[in-house]
Scaffold this motif. Structure first.
Motif, short mmCIF file in Angstrom:
data_model
loop_
_atom_site.label_atom_id
_atom_site.label_comp_id
_atom_site.label_asym_id
_atom_site.label_seq_id
_atom_site.Cartn_x
_atom_site.Cartn_y
_atom_site.Cartn_z
N GLY A 179 44.46 40.54 14.34
CA GLY A 179 44.37 41.94 13.86
C GLY A 179 45.76 42.57 13.87
N GLU A 180 45.88 43.73 13.78
CA GLU A 180 47.25 44.43 13.66
C GLU A 180 48.41 43.85 14.36
OE1 GLU A 180 47.21 48.84 12.19
OE2 GLU A 180 47.52 48.80 14.34
N ASP A 181 49.29 43.45 13.90
CA ASP A 181 50.61 42.97 14.55
C ASP A 181 50.29 41.76 15.32
OD1 ASP A 181 51.98 45.23 13.56
OD2 ASP A 181 51.38 46.64 15.11
N GLY A 182 49.13 41.17 15.12
CA GLY A 182 48.99 39.66 15.90
C GLY A 182 49.47 38.74 14.98
N MET A 183 48.62 37.50 15.39
CA MET A 183 48.90 36.29 14.87
C MET A 183 47.55 35.89 14.21
SD MET A 183 51.40 34.14 17.44
CE MET A 183 51.48 32.60 16.32
N PRO A 184 47.68 35.04 13.07
CA PRO A 184 46.32 34.41 12.44
C PRO A 184 45.86 33.74 13.62
CG PRO A 184 48.21 34.09 11.17
CD PRO A 184 48.87 34.83 12.11
N ALA A 185 44.47 34.02 13.88
CA ALA A 185 43.68 33.40 15.10
C ALA A 185 42.75 33.07 14.54
CB ALA A 185 43.63 34.40 16.14
N VAL A 186 42.22 31.62 14.90
CA VAL A 186 41.17 30.64 14.43
C VAL A 186 40.26 29.90 15.55
CG1 VAL A 186 40.28 28.97 12.73
CG2 VAL A 186 42.45 30.51 12.07
N HIS A 187 39.10 30.04 15.68
CA HIS A 187 38.35 29.37 16.43
C HIS A 187 38.64 27.85 16.29
CE1 HIS A 187 35.06 27.99 19.10
NE2 HIS A 187 34.93 29.31 19.31
N THR A 188 38.51 27.20 17.50
CA THR A 188 38.95 25.80 17.54
C THR A 188 38.00 25.00 16.76
OG1 THR A 188 39.75 25.96 19.69
CG2 THR A 188 39.08 23.71 19.04
N VAL A 189 36.78 25.28 16.78
CA VAL A 189 35.69 24.63 16.10
C VAL A 189 35.72 24.79 14.66
CG1 VAL A 189 33.69 26.60 15.92
CG2 VAL A 189 33.09 23.95 16.21
N GLU A 190 36.24 25.97 14.04
CA GLU A 190 36.36 26.07 12.66
C GLU A 190 37.67 25.07 12.00
OE1 GLU A 190 35.80 30.41 11.03
OE2 GLU A 190 36.91 30.65 12.93
N LEU A 191 38.53 24.88 12.99
CA LEU A 191 39.65 23.99 12.56
C LEU A 191 39.05 22.41 12.47
CD1 LEU A 191 42.80 25.43 14.49
CD2 LEU A 191 42.29 25.47 12.04
N LEU A 192 38.17 22.19 13.70
CA LEU A 192 37.68 21.02 13.66
C LEU A 192 36.73 20.46 12.53
CD1 LEU A 192 36.85 20.76 17.63
CD2 LEU A 192 39.09 19.80 16.32
N ASP A 193 35.85 21.67 12.30
CA ASP A 193 34.96 21.39 11.11
C ASP A 193 35.78 21.35 9.83
OD1 ASP A 193 32.48 21.77 9.43
OD2 ASP A 193 33.35 23.46 8.92
N TRP A 194 36.98 21.89 9.61
CA TRP A 194 37.70 21.90 8.27
C TRP A 194 38.42 20.31 8.16
CZ3 TRP A 194 43.43 23.00 8.17
CH2 TRP A 194 43.87 22.92 6.95
N MET A 195 38.56 19.65 9.46
CA MET A 195 39.19 18.50 9.33
C MET A 195 38.16 17.40 9.28
SD MET A 195 42.46 18.08 9.39
CE MET A 195 42.14 19.58 7.86
N ALA A 196 36.88 17.59 9.35
CA ALA A 196 35.64 16.96 9.34
C ALA A 196 35.00 17.29 8.05
CB ALA A 196 34.90 16.90 10.35
N GLY A 197 35.40 17.77 7.13
CA GLY A 197 34.77 17.96 5.84
C GLY A 197 34.42 19.41 5.49
N GLY A 198 34.60 20.41 6.30
CA GLY A 198 34.14 21.75 5.90
C GLY A 198 35.12 22.68 5.37
N PRO A 199 35.08 23.96 5.11
CA PRO A 199 35.87 24.44 4.20
C PRO A 199 37.07 24.91 5.25
CG PRO A 199 33.96 25.81 5.06
CD PRO A 199 33.64 24.50 5.44
N ARG A 200 38.12 25.28 4.47
CA ARG A 200 39.36 25.97 5.05
C ARG A 200 38.97 27.12 5.92
NH1 ARG A 200 45.01 25.28 4.54
NH2 ARG A 200 46.19 27.17 4.94
N PRO A 201 39.22 27.39 7.11
CA PRO A 201 39.17 28.38 7.62
C PRO A 201 39.68 29.97 7.05
CG PRO A 201 39.46 27.12 9.31
CD PRO A 201 39.92 26.45 8.14
N ALA A 202 38.83 30.92 7.01
CA ALA A 202 39.69 32.02 6.35
C ALA A 202 40.72 32.50 7.16
CB ALA A 202 38.52 33.08 5.95
N GLY A 203 40.69 32.52 8.12
CA GLY A 203 41.72 33.14 9.22
C GLY A 203 43.00 32.60 8.99
N MET A 204 43.13 31.31 8.34
CA MET A 204 44.27 30.68 8.64
C MET A 204 45.66 31.38 7.75
SD MET A 204 43.28 26.73 8.53
CE MET A 204 44.89 26.18 8.42
N PRO A 205 46.79 31.25 8.14
CA PRO A 205 47.93 31.72 7.29
C PRO A 205 47.77 30.81 6.14
CG PRO A 205 48.62 30.01 9.03
CD PRO A 205 47.40 30.28 9.29
N ALA A 206 48.35 31.57 4.96
CA ALA A 206 48.59 31.06 3.68
C ALA A 206 49.22 29.83 3.58
CB ALA A 206 49.22 32.09 2.69
N ALA A 207 48.67 28.70 2.83
CA ALA A 207 49.37 27.52 2.78
C ALA A 207 50.81 27.45 2.26
CB ALA A 207 48.52 26.43 1.89
#
Length: 437
Positions: free
Chosen positions: A409-437
């Protein structure tokens, strides 16, 4: 600690349990060093040891809660860091939960606070109502700076509007009640707690969980009768609503256990997991059949990280070359004693982990705490964010929706659930909450 409850008082099972907890405390004070409110405020009564004295005096006397007791118990985050530190095994969680129920039964709060607590208890556990409330709050969000005064009511209103997201994910993204079949040979069958607030704020977490598990050969059941785990009401001392919500889950999952069977009840919000794993205790004095069902459900409950390790999670993409600061949610590290599994999984997925200083301290979210105690929650948030930024990582991973909302949120850091990152690395979509590449 010596206690002097009467035989009549000890006939009450909650008082009997609290008596045993109180008598296990040896006043050592180790808990004060890791209690977030004591670290911030330096007041003995805002430490677990101080609150234990207040609760003991209140319960032994059988008298209504006083404003002083209420103030200091309300300031407790239920982060349970004290239980990790305590060398005597004092089960502070059950003691403070009993105290909160007792307070709600014996103390009359100022009417603005009564109305707010009632509203939170009637809105947050119900996704449809919560979504409507957030839409209204998002419209009023730009006006939060116009709320006058330094009263607690004004602070709480400003905090609620500040936390309201500017936009919400579409409700269509929320997984519907159904059976999600395993891909390939079925290796297991689990139920998924889809939760309440998380379904509205970040339905992508449940979607990632289902994708990842089914890809690993695990059938995922989302039952129609389940709902909120009851934690939000439970921690506000709203005993009956909390038990009603928990009872509905117990019955829904029992039907699955007694039907085709369940290897686990998967929970991807660690605050919910701590409560579901405590259902056996919460229902211990109910009718024997219900108490047995609750105990079975508690025994089946697993955090998503536990299940992924058990079934041998493996990534399918190359290491992303990203540094991630891991924030250990209190309900996971202190409530469930799960510390290594999420870090092992993130490392296996190819992320470079950075752990912040003071990792044991709460971020200030704690269910409804950041709404009810915004000043203390804000201090804890800034302290946590400072430690996270010092790691040099560009994003935060955590296993609890409350922490992700608090730190993002406001003035915070990009924050993503652990399972979204694990899903991405196992073939799922890149999590929306990640910082721009």
């Amino acid at each position: 600690m010596q206690t002097s409850f009467s035989p009549e008082q000890l006939r009450d099972p909650d008082t009997r349990e609290s008596n045993a907890i109180l008598r296990s405390c040896v006043h050592c004070g180790f808990c004060t060093a890791t209690c977030p409110t004591f670290v911030l405020l330096g007041d003995e009564l805002d430490s677990p040891r101080g609150r234990i004295y207040l609760i003991k005096d209140m319960l032994e006397g059988g008298k209504p809660a006083t404003p002083e007791v209420v103030k200091h118990v309300d300031r407790c985050l239920s982060c349970l860091s004290c239980m990790t530190t305590c060398p005597s095994g004092v089960h502070y969680m059950h003691l403070v939960d009993h105290a909160r129920t007792y307070i709600e039964q014996t103390y009359t709060r100022p009417w603005p606070e009564r109305m707010l607590r009632r509203a939170l208890g009637m809105l947050l556990p119900y996704p449809g109502r919560f979504r409507l409330a957030l839409r209204g709050a998002s419209l009023a969000r730009p006006l939060r700076g116009l709320i006058p005064g330094a009263s607690m009511t004004a602070q709480r209103l400003r905090a609620m509007l500040a936390l309201a997201p500017t936009s919400l994910p579409p409700a269509a993204g929320t997984p519907r009640p159904q059976i999600h079949p395993a891909e390939g040979t079925r290796r297991g069958r689990v139920a998924l707690l889809t939760g309440c607030a998380q379904k509205v704020l970040a339905p992508s977490i449940n979607a990632a969980t289902i994708r990842l598990l089914t890809r690993m050969g695990i059938e995922v059941v989302v039952t129609a009768e389940q709902g909120c785990c009851g934690a939000l009401n439970h921690h506000m001392g709203q005993h009956d609503p909390a038990m009603a919500l928990a009872r509905a889950n117990i019955e829904a999952w029992t039907r699955e256990i007694e039907g085709e069977g369940l290897d686990a009840i998967v929970i991807n919000a660690s605050g919910c997991g701590t409560t579901v794993k405590d259902y056996g205790f919460m229902f211990r004095t109910e009718a024997p059949e219900l108490a047995e069902k609750a105990a079975v459900v508690s025994a089946r409950a697993r955090d998503i990280s536990e299940v992924l390790l058990e079934f041998g999670y493996q990534p399918s993409r190359p290491a992303p070359g990203l540094e991630v600061a891991y924030h250990a949610a209190c309900s996971l590290q202190h409530g469930q004693k799960i510390t290594a599994a999420p870090k092992q999984l993130l490392a296996r997925a190819g992320f470079t982990l950075r752990e912040p200083a003071e990792a044991h301290l709460c971020c200030g979210s704690a269910g409804t705490y950041n709404l009810m105690q915004p000043a203390i929650a804000g201090q804890l948030r800034e302290r946590k964010l400072e430690n996270l930024r010092r790691t040099g990582a560009s994003m935060v991973a955590s296993g609890n929706i409350g922490c992700l909302t608090q730190l993002g949120g406001e003035d915070g850091m990009p924050a993503v659930h652990t399972v979204e990152l694990l899903d991405w690395m196992a073939g799922g979509p890149r999590p929306a909450g990640m910082p721009a590449a």
